[in-house]
Design a protein around this motif. Structure first.
Motif, mmCIF file in Angstrom:
data_model
loop_
_atom_site.group_PDB
_atom_site.id
_atom_site.type_symbol
_atom_site.label_atom_id
_atom_site.label_comp_id
_atom_site.label_asym_id
_atom_site.label_seq_id
_atom_site.Cartn_x
_atom_site.Cartn_y
_atom_site.Cartn_z
ATOM 1 N N LEU A 152 36.719 -21.997 3.970
ATOM 2 C CA LEU A 152 35.705 -21.765 4.817
ATOM 3 C C LEU A 152 34.173 -21.997 4.048
ATOM 4 O O LEU A 152 33.535 -20.735 3.769
ATOM 5 N N PRO A 153 33.955 -23.034 3.806
ATOM 6 C CA PRO A 153 32.542 -23.225 2.940
ATOM 7 C C PRO A 153 31.259 -22.550 3.655
ATOM 8 O O PRO A 153 30.251 -22.341 2.964
ATOM 9 N N GLY A 154 31.411 -22.491 4.777
ATOM 10 C CA GLY A 154 30.084 -21.934 5.475
ATOM 11 C C GLY A 154 30.064 -20.501 5.408
ATOM 12 O O GLY A 154 28.901 -20.012 5.683
ATOM 13 N N LYS A 155 31.070 -19.915 4.902
ATOM 14 C CA LYS A 155 30.982 -18.373 4.642
ATOM 15 C C LYS A 155 30.732 -18.165 3.195
ATOM 16 O O LYS A 155 31.126 -16.938 2.899
ATOM 17 N N ILE A 156 30.570 -19.221 2.300
ATOM 18 C CA ILE A 156 30.512 -18.912 0.971
ATOM 19 C C ILE A 156 29.497 -17.891 0.455
ATOM 20 O O ILE A 156 29.671 -16.784 -0.459
ATOM 21 N N ASN A 157 28.449 -17.853 1.218
ATOM 22 C CA ASN A 157 27.269 -16.724 0.819
ATOM 23 C C ASN A 157 27.914 -15.560 1.312
ATOM 24 O O ASN A 157 27.260 -14.388 0.541
ATOM 25 N N GLU A 158 28.421 -15.354 2.411
ATOM 26 C CA GLU A 158 28.909 -14.117 2.821
ATOM 27 C C GLU A 158 29.896 -13.468 2.021
ATOM 28 O O GLU A 158 30.053 -12.248 1.542
ATOM 29 N N ALA A 159 30.778 -14.471 1.344
ATOM 30 C CA ALA A 159 31.648 -13.874 0.187
ATOM 31 C C ALA A 159 30.938 -13.470 -0.847
ATOM 32 O O ALA A 159 31.169 -12.255 -1.496
ATOM 33 N N ILE A 160 29.915 -14.150 -1.437
ATOM 34 C CA ILE A 160 29.156 -13.635 -2.948
ATOM 35 C C ILE A 160 28.437 -12.583 -2.527
ATOM 36 O O ILE A 160 28.258 -11.512 -3.532
ATOM 37 N N ASP A 161 28.085 -12.172 -1.168
ATOM 38 C CA ASP A 161 27.088 -11.032 -0.946
ATOM 39 C C ASP A 161 28.293 -9.828 -0.953
ATOM 40 O O ASP A 161 27.702 -8.742 -1.256
ATOM 41 N N LEU A 162 29.443 -10.092 -0.363
ATOM 42 C CA LEU A 162 30.294 -8.943 -0.604
ATOM 43 C C LEU A 162 30.788 -8.670 -2.098
ATOM 44 O O LEU A 162 30.708 -7.487 -2.416
ATOM 45 N N GLY A 163 30.860 -9.696 -2.786
ATOM 46 C CA GLY A 163 31.087 -9.485 -4.314
ATOM 47 C C GLY A 163 30.019 -8.812 -5.127
ATOM 48 O O GLY A 163 30.455 -7.545 -5.560
ATOM 49 N N PHE A 164 28.783 -8.760 -4.521
ATOM 50 C CA PHE A 164 27.642 -8.142 -5.136
ATOM 51 C C PHE A 164 27.640 -6.625 -4.661
ATOM 52 O O PHE A 164 27.632 -5.843 -5.442
ATOM 53 N N ARG A 165 28.082 -6.674 -3.269
ATOM 54 C CA ARG A 165 27.917 -5.164 -2.948
ATOM 55 C C ARG A 165 29.307 -4.179 -3.429
ATOM 56 O O ARG A 165 29.131 -2.893 -3.771
#
Length: 204
Positions: A181-194
């Motif tokens: 799901l490439p459209g959710k890559i930013n959401e995944a990275i934001d989760l990693g940061f949190r």
């Protein structure tokens, strides 16, 4: 009827197929039109009828290879990204955190950037991602001091992978994940940061 040529075949209901065809003079006209189209295609591709398919396949492959070469990060690009990411790194309790989507990169490029960042930043947590061919690649890299405090890159990657409908894992200091799901890559990275931010806070 004379010449008989099937032009299409389709399904119109369960267990029922429709076949359409032309006959006689219409079939001859249809065949001549196909011949004209093939002749024109041979002219455009500058080849003979016997090799028109091979020529088309070669050109398609050349276009794909050219696009792939354009997307690959060069060494100078990696150095540039490293400098820019260092300047934009966030700091949490003395730890530098870098999160970024780098378009056109491959997994190897992301690992090189992550290694370069760790050498420059010291105590650092890095989450990088890229998309290609509708697929997501995520790299998580942690400095040794964070690993000793209990942070684990493999576990963080696994959590991010769920967001992009994928999976992943790896070592405590370096891990890779992938997804569809490439459209959710930013959401995944934001989760990693949190996750990293919270775990660093728990260690202090």
């Amino acid at each position: 009827i004379g010449l008989f040529k099937i032009t299409s075949e389709s399904s119109i209901a369960a267990g029922i197929r429709r076949i359409e065809a032309v006959t006689g003079n219409e079939a001859i006209a249809w065949t001549r039109q196909k011949e004209k189209t093939l002749d024109r295609l041979c002219g455009v591709l500058d080849t003979q009828e016997s090799t028109v398919i091979q020529r088309a396949e070669e050109l398609i492959q050349q276009v794909k290879d050219s696009r792939k070469d354009e997307q690959k990060l060069k060494k100078g690009d990696i150095q540039k990204y490293t400098s820019d990411l260092i300047a934009n790194a966030k700091e949490v309790s003395g730890v530098k955190i870098v999160t970024e989507v780098i378009e056109g990169a491959e997994a190897g490029d992301l690992r090189k950037v992550a290694d370069s960042l760790k050498k420059s930043l010291g105590s650092a947590a890095i989450v990088l991602g890229t998309t290609e061919n509708e697929k997501v690649t995520l790299i998580t890299s942690l400095s040794n001091d964070l690993v000793k405090k209990g942070l684990h890159a493999g576990y963080i990657s696994g959590d991010m992978a769920k967001i992009v409908d994928g999976g992943g894992g790896g070592r405590a200091d370096m891990a890779q994940a992938g997804g569809r799901l490439p459209g959710k890559i930013n959401e995944a990275i934001d989760l990693g940061f949190r996750i990293i931010q919270q775990q660093i806070g728990d260690c202090t």
